[in-house]
Design an enzyme around this catalytic site. Structure first.
Site, PDB file in Angstrom:
ATOM      1  N   LYS A  67       0.837  -1.209   0.000  1.00 16.63           N
ATOM      2  CA  LYS A  67       0.000   0.000   0.000  1.00 16.63           C
ATOM      3  C   LYS A  67       0.869   1.256   0.000  1.00 16.63           C
ATOM      4  O   LYS A  67       0.666   2.186  -0.786  1.00 16.63           O
ATOM      5  CB  LYS A  67      -0.900  -0.014   1.249  1.00 16.63           C
ATOM      6  CG  LYS A  67      -1.948   1.068   1.246  1.00 16.63           C
ATOM      7  CD  LYS A  67      -2.789   1.088   2.508  1.00 16.63           C
ATOM      8  CE  LYS A  67      -3.438  -0.228   2.852  1.00 16.63           C
ATOM      9  NZ  LYS A  67      -4.497  -0.085   3.875  1.00 16.63           N
ATOM     10  N   LYS A  79       2.863  -3.434  10.939  1.00 14.96           N
ATOM     11  CA  LYS A  79       1.536  -3.543  11.563  1.00 14.96           C
ATOM     12  C   LYS A  79       1.724  -4.025  12.984  1.00 14.96           C
ATOM     13  O   LYS A  79       2.612  -4.850  13.265  1.00 14.96           O
ATOM     14  CB  LYS A  79       0.673  -4.556  10.816  1.00 14.96           C
ATOM     15  CG  LYS A  79      -0.809  -4.368  11.032  1.00 14.96           C
ATOM     16  CD  LYS A  79      -1.337  -3.268  10.128  1.00 14.96           C
ATOM     17  CE  LYS A  79      -2.824  -3.100  10.164  1.00 14.96           C
ATOM     18  NZ  LYS A  79      -3.305  -2.191   9.130  1.00 14.96           N
ATOM     19  N   ASP A 116      -6.268   1.403  13.739  1.00 20.84           N
ATOM     20  CA  ASP A 116      -6.742   0.292  12.906  1.00 20.84           C
ATOM     21  C   ASP A 116      -7.970  -0.289  13.616  1.00 20.84           C
ATOM     22  O   ASP A 116      -8.523   0.357  14.512  1.00 20.84           O
ATOM     23  CB  ASP A 116      -5.625  -0.759  12.709  1.00 20.84           C
ATOM     24  CG  ASP A 116      -5.940  -1.754  11.604  1.00 20.84           C
ATOM     25  OD1 ASP A 116      -5.805  -1.377  10.431  1.00 20.84           O
ATOM     26  OD2 ASP A 116      -6.336  -2.895  11.892  1.00 20.84           O
ATOM     27  N   GLY A 186     -17.747   2.316   5.273  1.00 21.84           N
ATOM     28  CA  GLY A 186     -18.979   2.016   4.535  1.00 21.84           C
ATOM     29  C   GLY A 186     -20.041   3.095   4.739  1.00 21.84           C
ATOM     30  O   GLY A 186     -20.727   3.494   3.789  1.00 21.84           O
ATOM     31  N   ALA A 239     -16.057  -4.364   5.453  1.00 28.34           N
ATOM     32  CA  ALA A 239     -16.260  -4.871   6.816  1.00 28.34           C
ATOM     33  C   ALA A 239     -15.009  -5.585   7.297  1.00 28.34           C
ATOM     34  O   ALA A 239     -14.175  -4.984   7.989  1.00 28.34           O
ATOM     35  CB  ALA A 239     -17.474  -5.785   6.848  1.00 28.34           C
ATOM     36  N   ALA A 261     -12.108  -3.070   2.638  1.00 31.42           N
ATOM     37  CA  ALA A 261     -11.594  -4.043   3.621  1.00 31.42           C
ATOM     38  C   ALA A 261     -10.166  -4.470   3.270  1.00 31.42           C
ATOM     39  O   ALA A 261      -9.832  -4.641   2.091  1.00 31.42           O
ATOM     40  CB  ALA A 261     -12.507  -5.255   3.678  1.00 31.42           C
ATOM     41  N   ASN A 262      -9.343  -4.610   4.287  1.00 33.44           N
ATOM     42  CA  ASN A 262      -7.979  -5.103   4.102  1.00 33.44           C
ATOM     43  C   ASN A 262      -8.010  -6.614   3.909  1.00 33.44           C
ATOM     44  O   ASN A 262      -8.798  -7.311   4.544  1.00 33.44           O
ATOM     45  CB  ASN A 262      -7.124  -4.792   5.346  1.00 33.44           C
ATOM     46  CG  ASN A 262      -6.648  -3.361   5.356  1.00 33.44           C
ATOM     47  OD1 ASN A 262      -6.085  -2.860   4.378  1.00 33.44           O
ATOM     48  ND2 ASN A 262      -6.856  -2.678   6.478  1.00 33.44           N
TER      49      ASN A 262
END
Ligand code: NAD
Length: 356
Positions: A67, A79, A116, A186, A239, A261-262
């Site tokens: 990314k 992360k 996150d 969303g 989601a 969504a990841n």
């Protein structure tokens, strides 16, 4: 179990810490130290085992590297996962975040974090009491605030680019878009699509949330368990990860998958499955980069709002290029996006601001 995961991983370093007071495993995965640091969000979640938390952090940090490379961010990807026994609140939550802030600080800037899943700008304010290597703090604390709305803007541009590629023009009037997840992204994406003329339907496991959004935009609600089978032009997963696999892809009734969504795909082979089914897939790590651009742009690079808006629109331009290069090369859109990330990784990284 940890040994096997670490041996099989291609990242640079894993930091683990067990926080005895709360029974929390903390994992910080530094996948790539491009530009001198790894950047990525801090996810708080209950996992079946600590190893599941580590696996999640590893996979998410790889996606962060891709990314940040595509978005021409200043750093490599990382992360953090706080694998908690239950989601803490109040004083217990604060104590955990302070302990985590100490861990981040002990890395002296090798890891830079932001919100996150299950962490927000107010949590970042607490972490910032112990380290300056934290972004996405609240507006009140001088941070860039919540990222969901700008992630939604990036996804909106991505959907337009996908519609243009699949149907020959980017007009959303009459196009049916089904959104999975009525949360921060969303819930902000739905009105953008409705204003552009799309026919929007939304689903959430919390039905009240989906109903609220649908009422606001004059859209429809879809049952959460039926969302994948809902006929539409665009399915927008906003989601959770892992919704697309060898079992769910054959049930899809859409022309495009494009959402925030990841790690939407269970495995990379699912990109080929989507292509074989004639479904245009907007790679998640490209289309959902709006949150990263928001944080990096506003807090690290000092961008104006106008510059940020242009960068968010650039997500659509980049996706258009990826779709074309996938067609030209006869490869999946995922492969074309990974190739672009590798190409951009080889370019000189941007200078890292000293305040970072
Ligand atoms: P959120 O927690 O605010 O919202 C997620 C929503 O999805 C919740 O309302 C939840 O009830 C719902 N949900 C969970 N499981 C569901 C299911 N099976 N079916 C239908 N609904 C379900 O999260 P968010 O910030 O909106 O992020 C959504 C996704 O986008 C996540 O995967 C996140 O990792 C990714 N993402 C978010 C950002 C950001 O800036 N917020 C940036 C990049 C990627």
């Amino acid at each position: 179990m940890f040994e096997e995961l670490i041996e099989a991983w291609d990242g640079e370093a894993v930091v683990t810490h067990y926080e005895r007071a709360s029974g929390t495993w903390m994992f910080i995965c530094l996948h790539s130290m491009r530009g001198g640091a790894a950047g990525g969000g801090t996810r708080m979640k209950v996992y079946p085992t600590p190893a599941d938390g580590l696996r999640d952090a590893m996979r998410l940090s790889e996606a962060m590297s891709l990314k940040l490379a595509v978005a021409r961010g200043p750093n490599g990807g990382g992360k953090a996962v706080l694998a908690v026994p239950s989601i803490p609140e109040g004083a217990e939550r604060r104590a955990l975040l302070l302990a985590y802030g100490d861990l981040v600080e002990s890395l002296h800037g090798a890891f830079r974090t932001a919100p996150d899943m299950n962490t927000d700008d107010r949590d970042m304010d607490v972490i910032a009491e112990r380290t300056r290597h934290v972004y996405g703090r609240s507006d009140a604390a001088g941070g860039a605030g919540t990222t969901g709305p700008d992630t939604a803007v990036g996804v909106f541009h991505g959907i337009r680019a996908a519609v243009a590629h699949a149907f020959g023009n980017d007009d959303l009037h009459g196009r049916r878009v089904v959104i999975q997840g009525a949360g921060g992204v969303g819930g902000a994406l739905a009105p953008l699509l409705a204003e552009a003329g799309a026919d929007v339907a939304i689903a959430d496991v919390d039905a009240g949330r989906a109903e609220d959004v649908a009422r606001r935009i004059g859209g429809a609600v879809v049952a959460a368990e039926a969302v994948l089978r809902e006929p539409c032009d665009v399915f927008a997963p906003c989601a959770v990860g892992g919704v697309l696999d060898e079992y769910t892809i054959p049930t899809l009734r859409c022309r495009i998958v494009a959402g925030a969504a990841n790690n939407q795909l269970s495995t990379d082979a699912d990109a080929d499955r989507l292509a074989a089914a004639g479904i245009l897939y907007a790679p998640d790590f490209v289309i959902n980069a709006g949150g990263v651009l928001h944080v990096v742009g506003l807090e690290m690079e000092g961008w104006s709002r106008a510059r940020l808006d242009d960068e968010l629109a650039g997500i659509g331009r980049t996706l258009g290029d990826i779709f074309q290069s996938a067609d030209r090369g006869g490869v999946s859109t995922l492969q074309a996006a990974v190739d672009l990330a590798r190409e951009r990784e080889r370019e000189a990284p941007r200078a890292t601001p000293s305040a970072g």
